[in-house]
Design a protein around this motif. Sequence first.
Motif, PDB file in Angstrom:
ATOM      1  N   ALA A  14     -33.652 -27.197  -8.331  1.00 13.49           N
ATOM      2  CA  ALA A  14     -34.204 -27.859  -7.151  1.00 13.49           C
ATOM      3  C   ALA A  14     -33.254 -28.899  -6.550  1.00 13.49           C
ATOM      4  O   ALA A  14     -33.515 -29.419  -5.468  1.00 13.49           O
ATOM      5  CB  ALA A  14     -35.529 -28.534  -7.513  1.00 13.49           C
ATOM      6  N   TYR A  15     -32.157 -29.194  -7.233  1.00 15.29           N
ATOM      7  CA  TYR A  15     -31.267 -30.272  -6.770  1.00 15.29           C
ATOM      8  C   TYR A  15     -30.530 -29.865  -5.502  1.00 15.29           C
ATOM      9  O   TYR A  15     -29.985 -28.769  -5.395  1.00 15.29           O
ATOM     10  CB  TYR A  15     -30.241 -30.643  -7.848  1.00 15.29           C
ATOM     11  N   ARG A  16     -30.506 -30.787  -4.543  1.00 19.18           N
ATOM     12  CA  ARG A  16     -29.727 -30.621  -3.321  1.00 19.18           C
ATOM     13  C   ARG A  16     -28.920 -31.900  -3.101  1.00 19.18           C
ATOM     14  O   ARG A  16     -29.483 -32.995  -3.115  1.00 19.18           O
ATOM     15  CB  ARG A  16     -30.623 -30.382  -2.101  1.00 19.18           C
ATOM     16  N   PRO A  17     -27.622 -31.767  -2.865  1.00 17.73           N
ATOM     17  CA  PRO A  17     -26.819 -32.959  -2.571  1.00 17.73           C
ATOM     18  C   PRO A  17     -27.279 -33.615  -1.280  1.00 17.73           C
ATOM     19  O   PRO A  17     -27.941 -32.976  -0.455  1.00 17.73           O
ATOM     20  CB  PRO A  17     -25.401 -32.405  -2.420  1.00 17.73           C
ATOM     21  N   ASN A  19     -27.106 -35.027   2.546  1.00 17.54           N
ATOM     22  CA  ASN A  19     -26.588 -34.424   3.771  1.00 17.54           C
ATOM     23  C   ASN A  19     -25.213 -35.018   4.086  1.00 17.54           C
ATOM     24  O   ASN A  19     -25.108 -36.204   4.390  1.00 17.54           O
ATOM     25  CB  ASN A  19     -27.559 -34.677   4.923  1.00 17.54           C
ATOM     26  N   ARG A  86     -21.550 -24.630 -11.751  1.00 18.23           N
ATOM     27  CA  ARG A  86     -22.476 -24.677 -10.613  1.00 18.23           C
ATOM     28  C   ARG A  86     -22.520 -26.064  -9.979  1.00 18.23           C
ATOM     29  O   ARG A  86     -22.481 -26.206  -8.757  1.00 18.23           O
ATOM     30  CB  ARG A  86     -23.869 -24.261 -11.087  1.00 18.23           C
ATOM     31  N   LEU A  90     -21.254 -27.331  -6.225  1.00 20.43           N
ATOM     32  CA  LEU A  90     -22.079 -28.132  -5.307  1.00 20.43           C
ATOM     33  C   LEU A  90     -21.313 -29.367  -4.829  1.00 20.43           C
ATOM     34  O   LEU A  90     -21.337 -29.703  -3.641  1.00 20.43           O
ATOM     35  CB  LEU A  90     -23.375 -28.578  -5.989  1.00 20.43           C
ATOM     36  N   GLU A  93     -18.433 -28.278  -2.442  1.00 19.63           N
ATOM     37  CA  GLU A  93     -18.980 -27.906  -1.136  1.00 19.63           C
ATOM     38  C   GLU A  93     -19.383 -29.146  -0.340  1.00 19.63           C
ATOM     39  O   GLU A  93     -19.117 -29.251   0.855  1.00 19.63           O
ATOM     40  CB  GLU A  93     -20.187 -26.990  -1.347  1.00 19.63           C
ATOM     41  N   HIS A  94     -20.022 -30.094  -1.009  1.00 19.37           N
ATOM     42  CA  HIS A  94     -20.437 -31.336  -0.342  1.00 19.37           C
ATOM     43  C   HIS A  94     -19.228 -32.123   0.159  1.00 19.37           C
ATOM     44  O   HIS A  94     -19.213 -32.598   1.304  1.00 19.37           O
ATOM     45  CB  HIS A  94     -21.274 -32.191  -1.293  1.00 19.37           C
TER      46      HIS A  94
END
Length: 185
Positions: A14-17, A19, A86, A90, A93-94
Amino acid sequence: VRHGPLEDWAALGAYRPPNPRNPFYFERLEAEMSGRKRRGKFAGSRTEDRYVVVTSHFNLIERLHMLHGFRRTMLDFYLEPEKIERVLDLVLEHKIALFTELHRRFGDRVHGLFLTDDWGSQQTTFVSGKLFDEFFAPRYRELNAAIHSLGYHSILHSCGRVNDFVQRFIDGGFDVLNLQQPRLY
C-alpha cells in the motif's frame, strides 16, 4: 528516523511515495533564485551569476534505511532482496520524477544536484562491494543518466570511510565526489 513506514513489509503493498511534483519542494528555491542578475558566461552557454546547486538529501541507501530501518535493511539484503529491490526502485523513480520537475520549473537556472548518501562508518562501508554492485550501481547509473539528460552535474556527498567505493561512484556517473568525515561514527 524513529519509525519508518516500511519497517513491516506488510505495508509495502500500500506504500506510495510523496508526490514529487508537490509545490512544497520548490517554494523556497524560487525565492532564493529570483532576483539574481545575469552576467558573464559560465558553464558553457549558460549565463548565470553563480553556479547553482540544489541539494537532494537521502537518496538511495539513506532513503532505503529511513523507510525500512537500518538494521532491518542490512539483514534484508540477504533475507528479502526482492523487497529491497522494490523499495529502491520506488525511491529511484521518485528521485527522477523530482529532478525532472525541478528542471521543468527552473531549467538551466540550476547547474548541479548535490546528492547525499552516507555510505560508511569510521572503519568501512556499510555494505560489501558485491552488494553495492548488485543493488546500487545500476540505480546510480540510471539516476545519473537522468540527471545528465537534464543538463545537470551530479555531486555525491558521503561521510565515512568509503575509499573502496570511490571508483564505484565514478563508474556510477557522478561528476564530483564530496567525501568528508572519514572518522565519523
